[in-house]
Write a protein that holds these residues in place. Structure first.
Motif, mmCIF file in Angstrom:
data_model
loop_
_atom_site.group_PDB
_atom_site.id
_atom_site.type_symbol
_atom_site.label_atom_id
_atom_site.label_comp_id
_atom_site.label_asym_id
_atom_site.label_seq_id
_atom_site.Cartn_x
_atom_site.Cartn_y
_atom_site.Cartn_z
ATOM 1 N N GLY A 196 -5.007 6.125 -1.298
ATOM 2 C CA GLY A 196 -3.284 5.198 -1.351
ATOM 3 C C GLY A 196 -4.192 3.656 -0.743
ATOM 4 N N LEU A 197 -5.501 2.689 -0.787
ATOM 5 C CA LEU A 197 -5.996 1.591 -1.023
ATOM 6 C C LEU A 197 -5.433 0.727 -1.986
ATOM 7 C CD1 LEU A 197 -9.318 2.533 0.685
ATOM 8 C CD2 LEU A 197 -7.009 2.012 2.221
ATOM 9 N N MET A 198 -5.142 0.959 -3.200
ATOM 10 C CA MET A 198 -4.528 0.192 -3.950
ATOM 11 C C MET A 198 -3.520 0.611 -4.377
ATOM 12 S SD MET A 198 -7.054 -1.607 -7.367
ATOM 13 C CE MET A 198 -8.455 -1.825 -6.495
ATOM 14 N N PRO A 199 -2.239 0.517 -3.828
ATOM 15 C CA PRO A 199 -1.458 1.489 -4.574
ATOM 16 C C PRO A 199 -0.967 0.622 -6.180
ATOM 17 C CG PRO A 199 -0.607 0.305 -2.498
ATOM 18 C CD PRO A 199 -2.343 0.034 -2.698
ATOM 19 N N LEU A 200 0.040 1.142 -6.648
ATOM 20 C CA LEU A 200 0.798 -0.042 -7.482
ATOM 21 C C LEU A 200 1.928 -0.049 -7.248
ATOM 22 C CD1 LEU A 200 0.167 2.563 -11.048
ATOM 23 C CD2 LEU A 200 -0.532 0.127 -10.197
ATOM 24 N N VAL A 201 2.245 0.904 -6.344
ATOM 25 C CA VAL A 201 3.327 0.234 -5.312
ATOM 26 C C VAL A 201 3.221 0.925 -3.738
ATOM 27 C CG1 VAL A 201 5.720 0.267 -7.408
ATOM 28 C CG2 VAL A 201 5.131 2.291 -5.847
ATOM 29 N N GLY A 202 3.990 -0.676 -2.966
ATOM 30 C CA GLY A 202 4.322 0.174 -1.615
ATOM 31 C C GLY A 202 2.848 -0.749 -0.991
ATOM 32 N N ALA A 203 2.934 -0.356 0.282
ATOM 33 C CA ALA A 203 2.092 -1.093 0.749
ATOM 34 C C ALA A 203 0.401 -0.592 1.020
ATOM 35 C CB ALA A 203 2.293 -1.733 2.506
ATOM 36 N N PRO A 204 -0.899 -0.595 0.264
ATOM 37 C CA PRO A 204 -1.817 0.131 1.361
ATOM 38 C C PRO A 204 -1.777 0.289 2.610
ATOM 39 C CG PRO A 204 -2.422 -2.504 0.869
ATOM 40 C CD PRO A 204 -1.024 -2.195 0.915
ATOM 41 N N GLU A 205 -2.031 1.675 2.119
ATOM 42 C CA GLU A 205 -2.375 2.861 3.725
ATOM 43 C C GLU A 205 -3.087 3.741 3.262
ATOM 44 O OE1 GLU A 205 0.219 5.412 6.500
ATOM 45 O OE2 GLU A 205 1.028 4.381 5.067
ATOM 46 N N ALA A 206 -4.745 4.711 4.134
ATOM 47 C CA ALA A 206 -5.612 4.895 3.412
ATOM 48 C C ALA A 206 -4.456 5.925 4.248
ATOM 49 C CB ALA A 206 -6.378 5.016 4.502
ATOM 50 N N THR A 207 -5.202 7.323 2.944
ATOM 51 C CA THR A 207 -4.503 8.482 2.757
ATOM 52 C C THR A 207 -5.490 9.488 1.679
ATOM 53 O OG1 THR A 207 -2.718 10.046 2.848
ATOM 54 C CG2 THR A 207 -2.961 7.864 1.226
ATOM 55 N N THR A 208 -5.212 10.796 2.253
ATOM 56 C CA THR A 208 -5.690 11.882 1.457
ATOM 57 C C THR A 208 -5.065 12.547 1.256
ATOM 58 O OG1 THR A 208 -6.593 12.999 3.346
ATOM 59 C CG2 THR A 208 -7.901 11.488 2.869
ATOM 60 N N TYR A 236 -1.238 9.917 -16.006
ATOM 61 C CA TYR A 236 -1.551 8.086 -15.311
ATOM 62 C C TYR A 236 -0.304 7.951 -16.647
ATOM 63 C CZ TYR A 236 -3.908 4.086 -15.758
ATOM 64 O OH TYR A 236 -4.086 2.819 -16.091
ATOM 65 N N SER A 237 -0.022 8.747 -17.570
ATOM 66 C CA SER A 237 0.912 8.306 -18.579
ATOM 67 C C SER A 237 2.312 8.710 -18.262
ATOM 68 C CB SER A 237 0.775 8.360 -19.996
ATOM 69 O OG SER A 237 0.586 10.319 -19.963
ATOM 70 N N ASP A 238 2.583 8.987 -17.070
ATOM 71 C CA ASP A 238 4.252 10.016 -16.184
ATOM 72 C C ASP A 238 4.335 8.265 -16.353
ATOM 73 O OD1 ASP A 238 6.038 10.844 -14.515
ATOM 74 O OD2 ASP A 238 5.515 12.047 -14.797
ATOM 75 N N VAL A 239 5.826 8.461 -16.135
ATOM 76 C CA VAL A 239 6.428 7.315 -15.870
ATOM 77 C C VAL A 239 7.300 6.963 -14.811
ATOM 78 C CG1 VAL A 239 8.178 7.757 -17.984
ATOM 79 C CG2 VAL A 239 8.911 8.732 -16.236
ATOM 80 N N ASP A 240 6.423 8.421 -13.812
ATOM 81 C CA ASP A 240 6.677 7.707 -12.300
ATOM 82 C C ASP A 240 5.633 7.106 -11.486
ATOM 83 O OD1 ASP A 240 7.556 8.246 -9.447
ATOM 84 O OD2 ASP A 240 7.021 10.343 -9.632
ATOM 85 N N LEU A 241 5.471 5.786 -11.148
ATOM 86 C CA LEU A 241 4.387 5.223 -11.476
ATOM 87 C C LEU A 241 3.296 6.155 -10.003
ATOM 88 C CD1 LEU A 241 5.119 1.755 -11.115
ATOM 89 C CD2 LEU A 241 4.091 3.504 -13.118
#
Length: 289
Positions: free
Chosen positions: A38-50, A244-249
């Motif tokens: 979650g530190l380099m998301p395509l959408v939204g703000a970065p947030e560290a998460t497991t 990875y190729s799913d339409v849902d980012l």
């Protein structure tokens, strides 16, 4: 001291190839790790998460994919090593036939796996060449392509990688095997004894190294399983590519997590192989009691 110097020189010789490879793989792995956590998301703000890894840990598709990946890689590696060592033995013990086998193995290695998968599919499909030669219809021919036992996938990997194993083993035994074999024959050793005492000990380290490379490659390869395998369960590389190729980012994080797990499996296989080779070398040199 001389052995240490020779190892240092060997390390310097491989640096021009190792440094760019490590840089590229390190950059790709780093980006995948940042995206999956979650530190380099395509959408939204970065947030560290497991959360992605916790979700995948309970996902049945991941567990089934892991079992399929390990099963296919193990079966393919065992067949490739057995066939490759057998081909190397035939090349060393026969003349005209050995040359033909050597040429066939050398010609097989450059063939891309994608082309090999297409060829195996045309051969083993229920309406393919083998079914037509045997005169069997689609209902009576076993499901070798996209079947429950992944026969076509294992066959393609075993065919392609056995040539690689054969060439590695041949290169390893070419220096001393013939002289040692002749010396053993002069001392009265029979063919079976020479095979067991001369050829196999010389071929074992090369076969182990090649087998580890084959296992790591098969675990991380997706094109053959994608073309010839079932739609479910999916091996880990196929699962990662589909996510990875799913339409849902949002699925990109899951894809990167699965890709990192696949990479970890491949690296583990290579580390275990290196440990086995080191132990084997220590035993041969008398360092281990």
């Amino acid at each position: 001291m001389s052995r240490t110097r020779s190892r240092g020189r060997a390390g310097l010789l491989v640096l021009p190839a190792v440094v760019p490879t490590v840089a590229v793989l390190g950059a790709g792995t780093g980006v995948a790790l940042l995206q999956s956590t979650g530190l380099m998301p395509l959408v939204g703000a970065p947030e560290a998460t497991t959360a992605t890894y916790r979700m995948l840990a309970g996902d049945r598709a991941l567990r089934d994919g892991l079992v399929i990946s390990l099963g296919v890689a193990t079966a393919s590696t065992v067949l490739a090593v057995v066939i490759g060592v057998g081909v190397a033995l035939l090349v060393r013990t026969t003349r005209a036939g050995g040359r033909l086998l050597h040429l066939a193995a050398a010609a097989t290695v450059p063939v891309p796996h994608l082309i090999g998968a297409a060829a195996v599919g045309l051969l083993l499909a229920d309406s393919g060449l083998l079914a037509r030669v045997l005169g069997l219809g689609p209902d009576s021919f076993p499901p070798l392509v996209a079947g429950p036992w992944w026969v076509a996938v294992v066959a393609e990997y075993a065919w392609k990688e056995s040539a690689f194993v054969a060439l590695v083993v041949l290169a390893a035994v070419a220096v001393h095997e013939r002289e040692l074999d002749e010396a053993a024959a002069v001392l009265g050793a029979g063919p079976w004894q020479r095979l067991r005492r001369v050829f196999l000990p010389l071929a074992a380290p090369a076969a182990t190294a090649a087998g580890g490379i084959v296992f790591a490659y098969v675990v991380g390869s997706y094109e053959v399983a994608w073309l010839l395998g079932r739609t479910y369960p999916e091996p880990l590389p196929v699962l990662a590519y589909r996510l990875y190729s799913d339409v849902d980012l949002a699925s990109r994080q899951e894809a990167m997590a699965v890709a990192l797990m696949t990479t970890a499996l491949s690296v583990t296989a290579l580390v275990v192989t290196a440990a086995l080779l080191r132990r084997s070398a220590a035993v041969r040199s008398g360092d281990l009691v």
